[in-house]
Design a protein around this motif. Structure first.
Motif, PDB file in Angstrom:
ATOM      1  N   GLU A  77      -7.714 -18.466  -4.819  1.00 34.88           N
ATOM      2  CA  GLU A  77      -6.031 -18.596  -4.822  1.00 34.88           C
ATOM      3  C   GLU A  77      -5.927 -17.611  -6.077  1.00 34.88           C
ATOM      4  OE1 GLU A  77      -3.945 -20.389  -3.081  1.00 34.88           O
ATOM      5  OE2 GLU A  77      -5.548 -21.745  -2.027  1.00 34.88           O
ATOM      6  N   LEU A  95     -17.611 -18.448   1.465  1.00 34.04           N
ATOM      7  CA  LEU A  95     -16.441 -18.727   0.718  1.00 34.04           C
ATOM      8  C   LEU A  95     -15.449 -19.529   1.614  1.00 34.04           C
ATOM      9  CD1 LEU A  95     -16.422 -15.099  -0.669  1.00 34.04           C
ATOM     10  CD2 LEU A  95     -16.830 -17.210  -1.791  1.00 34.04           C
ATOM     11  N   LEU A  96     -14.596 -19.901   0.612  1.00 32.05           N
ATOM     12  CA  LEU A  96     -13.265 -20.610   1.176  1.00 32.05           C
ATOM     13  C   LEU A  96     -12.008 -19.701   1.571  1.00 32.05           C
ATOM     14  CD1 LEU A  96     -13.309 -24.046  -0.355  1.00 32.05           C
ATOM     15  CD2 LEU A  96     -13.876 -23.564   1.925  1.00 32.05           C
ATOM     16  N   GLN A 129      -5.507 -21.478   0.982  1.00 30.74           N
ATOM     17  CA  GLN A 129      -5.000 -22.245   1.800  1.00 30.74           C
ATOM     18  C   GLN A 129      -3.910 -21.720   2.818  1.00 30.74           C
ATOM     19  OE1 GLN A 129      -2.370 -25.672   0.482  1.00 30.74           O
ATOM     20  NE2 GLN A 129      -4.174 -27.207   1.181  1.00 30.74           N
ATOM     21  N   GLU A 154      -5.690 -20.269   5.447  1.00 31.97           N
ATOM     22  CA  GLU A 154      -5.932 -21.198   6.781  1.00 31.97           C
ATOM     23  C   GLU A 154      -4.751 -21.447   7.506  1.00 31.97           C
ATOM     24  OE1 GLU A 154      -8.706 -23.124   7.147  1.00 31.97           O
ATOM     25  OE2 GLU A 154      -9.906 -22.626   5.355  1.00 31.97           O
ATOM     26  N   LEU A 155      -3.711 -21.865   6.854  1.00 30.27           N
ATOM     27  CA  LEU A 155      -2.409 -22.047   7.489  1.00 30.27           C
ATOM     28  C   LEU A 155      -2.034 -20.918   8.697  1.00 30.27           C
ATOM     29  CD1 LEU A 155       0.075 -23.893   7.810  1.00 30.27           C
ATOM     30  CD2 LEU A 155       1.144 -22.609   6.070  1.00 30.27           C
ATOM     31  N   GLU A 170      -4.133 -21.479  11.655  1.00 32.54           N
ATOM     32  CA  GLU A 170      -3.471 -22.541  12.578  1.00 32.54           C
ATOM     33  C   GLU A 170      -2.438 -22.268  13.276  1.00 32.54           C
ATOM     34  OE1 GLU A 170      -4.436 -25.758  12.842  1.00 32.54           O
ATOM     35  OE2 GLU A 170      -6.158 -26.032  11.331  1.00 32.54           O
ATOM     36  N   LEU A 171      -1.450 -21.279  12.704  1.00 35.26           N
ATOM     37  CA  LEU A 171      -0.118 -21.084  13.402  1.00 35.26           C
ATOM     38  C   LEU A 171      -0.117 -19.764  14.155  1.00 35.26           C
ATOM     39  CD1 LEU A 171       2.404 -22.606  10.778  1.00 35.26           C
ATOM     40  CD2 LEU A 171       2.046 -23.163  13.003  1.00 35.26           C
ATOM     41  N   LEU A 214       3.296 -17.511  -1.334  1.00 39.37           N
ATOM     42  CA  LEU A 214       4.069 -18.651  -0.750  1.00 39.37           C
ATOM     43  C   LEU A 214       5.521 -18.174  -0.251  1.00 39.37           C
ATOM     44  CD1 LEU A 214       3.470 -21.758  -1.159  1.00 39.37           C
ATOM     45  CD2 LEU A 214       5.273 -21.553  -2.998  1.00 39.37           C
ATOM     46  N   ALA A 228       4.816 -16.590   3.235  1.00 38.93           N
ATOM     47  CA  ALA A 228       4.460 -17.980   4.146  1.00 38.93           C
ATOM     48  C   ALA A 228       5.773 -18.549   4.480  1.00 38.93           C
ATOM     49  CB  ALA A 228       3.630 -18.973   3.410  1.00 38.93           C
TER      50      ALA A 228
END
Lengths: 271, 256, 284
Positions: free
Chosen positions: A196, A234-235, A238, A241-242, A245-246, A258, A261
């Motif tokens: 982040e 690694l991650l 967020q 990831e979203l 998903e979409l 943000l 997004a």
């Protein structure tokens, strides 16, 4: 500004911690070196100021081959800020702590006075100038560590895991200092696994895995590539990831902020 | 000043778990072995010392610790050379050969003592060792101090390395300048190290409290040291070998 | 009765003027998973130290009020008693590992309790399994990665068989993979084995879904206490400067223009559902 040419490095002569690393960091760039523990990130960072010299290949800083320079010499160009400020605090006063590097580099005393005062005020530490560094809180010590390096105004600022143990507010402050450094045209290199933080502050990302550079590109390219990040331990941020998903609904993959997004969601709703 | 390679030095005494006869012995047998060797070594001539050395090297071979021992031997070569030289120069013996033999014996004694200690420390975990010490009557607190020291030396060494790196990165000179200046330049390394160590001690103490340290007067040990047949055989063998060598030496049966 | 109860607790460390925690009232029920968060210096660690008795027995200072853990008043019981009820795991993996091998580390606690060797052996095996360290029992502790060390620390604490697990920023120094693994171990302990969990964490995007409750602290006081969904969208949280997960921030922005259910999304998947339900309703 900084160049790694086919660098190999081994601590003990048996295993290579860095393998064939080739990189170019231009003046004024802000680069994040990411990778899981053991990938060689800190080892790479230590090559920037000569703490480590390549076993094979060469590292050039400002055109100079690091193997031909001492750490003290290179440190004038590359300011390395370590993770734990307690590894460097030792002086009697905050003032002396900040002046330490300047004195080592033999700056004249009036220059030292001006620089130390400037940097102490900038980092809100001037009121503590005659106090012991040990009286400062953790966050203040971190500011002191950064101030001590910025006092001698190096071209390149390198951070080793700056966000570990920092709370949200401290990370925001750190982000502001990085912004300030960018306006001053400094070259910034950070080693971190905080995605982040990278997304918010760095334009260029180098992904290191098991000593090799597996990706080097814009933050947008690398951080939004979920499978690449996961493959190397690694991650993804967020928002990435979203996005995944979409993705079936027209949500673009390369979302970093943000604001982006939010706008992307609005577009998904229009469909 | 060369980069601190404390970790490498310590490897010579660091325990690693293996599946050998020596690893399974009761630490007390190994301690007995230490004491026997340490006493006997002063009564041996050059030849018998060499024989004892081979015996101990054989033990290391069986314990799979020969590699580690090699490294510490190389490290101690300068010291051995010094001992040889000093004894050679100041010895009161008559012939050149006798002086050489005597000096070599002195140097060899150090090697034997180091290697013998290695047998104990390389094949016994600090926890087993402290359990044995407690069984021999030494207070647990002392044994714990031993464990913690061994446990935290690598940690502190790593911290020291990081401190050196951090200070070098601020332009600290450790290799140039007068002797006095270089000594003063150790302060930026020593002070953070000491402070860090003290803070760590505090954290360790809090953690130990949280793990019920001091809950009962007589704590138990998971790996209780027990004397087995192998221990008796081992100590028996050691006594035999050492006694034989001492007798041979005392009777003057060897040339040197 | 609650398994942990703070009754108007205040504590000022010796030599300092300001109290680290002030008038704290808190009740935690058996089996709850509580996340405690807040800016540095807000008193989180101090709060945790009160749970296993380090405060008032190890850390000197002015202690007011009462803390009850599993029915025991911490003023009247020593740390070694309380530690078998509430196990405390600290932030720095290095300072809480004392033994050279993993196995002896897990044995350390039970040995201190004077338990017989076969009981110790049982506890070692159990705790190792719960924390996924059964495979590294013979390894030397200084060779372990940060994540492995923390799981060993958790196992070592579990060997005392506490019904409460208290963790102080356990993933602070750990990389992403290690972090996920540690938090998964904690989640499983809570959801499968019913262990009460009290954890201080900054990485809210990772723990909010696992938690039943979130407690916000500021300058020594509790300022919010409720379900994660409620707390993360509260005025206090928004004004405070804590790491509110990005999906929550997105939700709040959307809520200004759309009608959204009160179920605040705590993960990308939940956010997806929010978006899809909006879309389904034809809202633009």
């Amino acid at each position: 500004m900084i160049e790694f040419r086919n660098v190999y490095f081994s601590y003990n002569g048996k295993r290579y911690v860095l393998k064939n690393v080739s990189l170019e960091i231009k003046r004024g760039e802000a680069v994040a070196v990411i990778g899981e523990n053991g990938a060689g990130k800190t080892t790479l960072l230590k090559h920037l100021n000569g703490l480590l010299k390549p076993t094979k290949g060469a590292v050039l800083v400002g055109g100079k081959d690091t193997r031909k320079c001492s750490v003290a010499e290179l440190s004038r160009t590359v300011g390395l800020i370590f993770q734990n400020p307690n590894h460097q605090l030792f002086a009697e006063t905050v003032w002396d702590e900040v002046a330490f590097a300047l004195r080592n580099f033999n700056y004249p005393s009036d220059v030292i006075r001006k620089r130390v005062e400037y940097v102490l005020r900038l980092f809100d530490l001037y009121e503590y100038k005659d106090r012991s560094p040990y009286e400062l809180s953790g966050g203040e010590r971190k500011r002191l560590a950064i101030a001590s390096v910025l006092a001698y105004d190096p071209e390149v600022i390198a951070f080793d895991e700056p966000t570990i143990g920092q709370d949200y507010y401290q990370k925001q402050t750190l982000g502001q200092y990085i912004k300030l450094l960018k306006t001053q045209g400094k070259t910034i290199v950070t080693v971190t696994h905080d995605m982040e933080f990278v997304a918010e502050n760095f334009e260029k990302v180098v992904l290191l895995s098991r000593g090799e550079v597996v990706a080097c590109g814009s933050a947008r390219e690398v951080l939004t590539n979920k499978s690449l990040l996961e493959k190397h331990g690694l991650l993804a941020p967020q928002l990435t990831e979203l996005a995944y998903e979409l993705s079936d609904y027209g949500f673009p993959r390369d979302i970093l902020t943000l604001e982006e997004a939010y706008r992307a969601i609005k577009r998904v709703l229009e469909v | 000043m060369p980069r601190i390679k404390v970790l490498q030095l310590l490897e010579a005494f660091s325990f690693k778990k293996e599946d050998t006869v020596l690893h399974k012995l009761d630490p007390r047998s190994k301690i007995a072995f230490e004491i026997i060797v340490m006493v006997a070594v002063f009564f041996l001539s050059l030849t018998t010392s060499i024989a004892l050395l081979f015996f101990i090297l054989l033990l290391h071979y069986k314990a799979k610790t020969l590699d580690k021992v090699k490294r510490s031997l190389y490290g101690s070569l300068p010291l051995l050379a010094l001992i040889f030289l000093l004894n050679f120069l100041f010895s009161a013996k008559a012939s050149l050969l006798e002086r050489a033999a005597y000096s070599a014996t002195m140097a060899l004694r150090l090697v034997i003592l180091l290697l013998a200690m290695g047998v104990l420390f390389l094949t016994t975990s600090p926890e087993e060792l402290s359990a044995a010490l407690v069984k021999m009557g030494i207070s647990y607190d002392i044994a714990l101090a031993l464990i913690l020291t061994i446990r935290f030396i690598p940690t502190l060494a790593r911290e020291a390395e990081t401190i050196v790196d951090a200070q070098l990165s601020r332009g600290l000179e450790l290799e140039k300048g007068s002797f006095l200046k270089r000594l003063r330049n150790m302060l930026p390394i020593l002070i953070p190290l000491i402070v860090l160590s003290i803070e760590k001690t505090d954290a360790v103490a809090a953690s130990m409290e949280s793990r019920c340290f001091g809950a009962v007067k007589k704590r138990t040990f998971y790996k209780e040291p027990t004397l087995k047949k192998a221990d008796i055989a081992f100590v028996g063998a050691v006594i035999l070998v050492v006694a034989a060598l001492c007798i041979i030496s005392a009777l003057g049966l060897t040339p040197l | 009765m609650a398994i942990i109860e703070f009754e108007r607790v205040s504590f000022t460390y010796r030599g300092l003027k300001r109290p680290a925690i002030k008038d704290v009232d808190l009740r935690i029920e058996k089996g709850e998973y509580v996340v405690i968060t807040g800016p540095t210096g807000c008193g989180k660690s101090t709060l945790l130290r009160c749970i296993n008795g380090l405060i008032p027995h190890f850390y000197e200072g002015d202690f007011k009020g009462n803390v009850y853990v599993d029915g025991l008043n911490t003023r009247e019981h020593q740390v070694f008693e309380l530690a078998t009820r509430a196990g405390l795991v600290f932030q720095d993996p290095e300072s809480q590992i004392f033994c050279l091998t993993v196995e002896s580390e897990l044995a350390f606690g039970p040995e201190n309790l004077g338990l017989p060797p076969d009981e110790i052996g049982r506890r070692i095996a159990e705790s190792a399994e719960l924390t996924e360290v059964s495979g590294i029992l013979d390894r030397l502790t200084y060779e372990l990665s940060g994540g492995e060390k923390q799981r060993v620390a958790i196992a070592a604490v579990l060997a005392l068989k506490p019904s409460i697990l208290v963790l102080d920023e356990p993933t602070s120094n750990i990389d992403p993979k290690g972090t996920l693994r540690i938090l998964e171990v904690v989640r499983r302990l809570n959801q499968v084995y019913g262990t009460t969990v009290v954890i201080v964490e900054h990485k809210l995007e990772l723990v909010s879904l696992h938690a039943d409750r979130m407690v916000l602290m500021k300058e020594g006081e509790i300022v919010e206490d409720g379900s994660p969904r409620k707390v993360l969208t509260s005025e206090t949280a928004l004004n405070m400067g804590i790491g509110i997960p990005k999906v929550v921030q997105l939700y709040l922005r959307l809520k200004k223009e759309h009608r959204l259910s009160d179920k605040v999304p705590l993960s990308p998947r939940e956010m997806k559902e929010v978006v899809l339900s909006l879309r389904g309703r034809g809202e633009k």
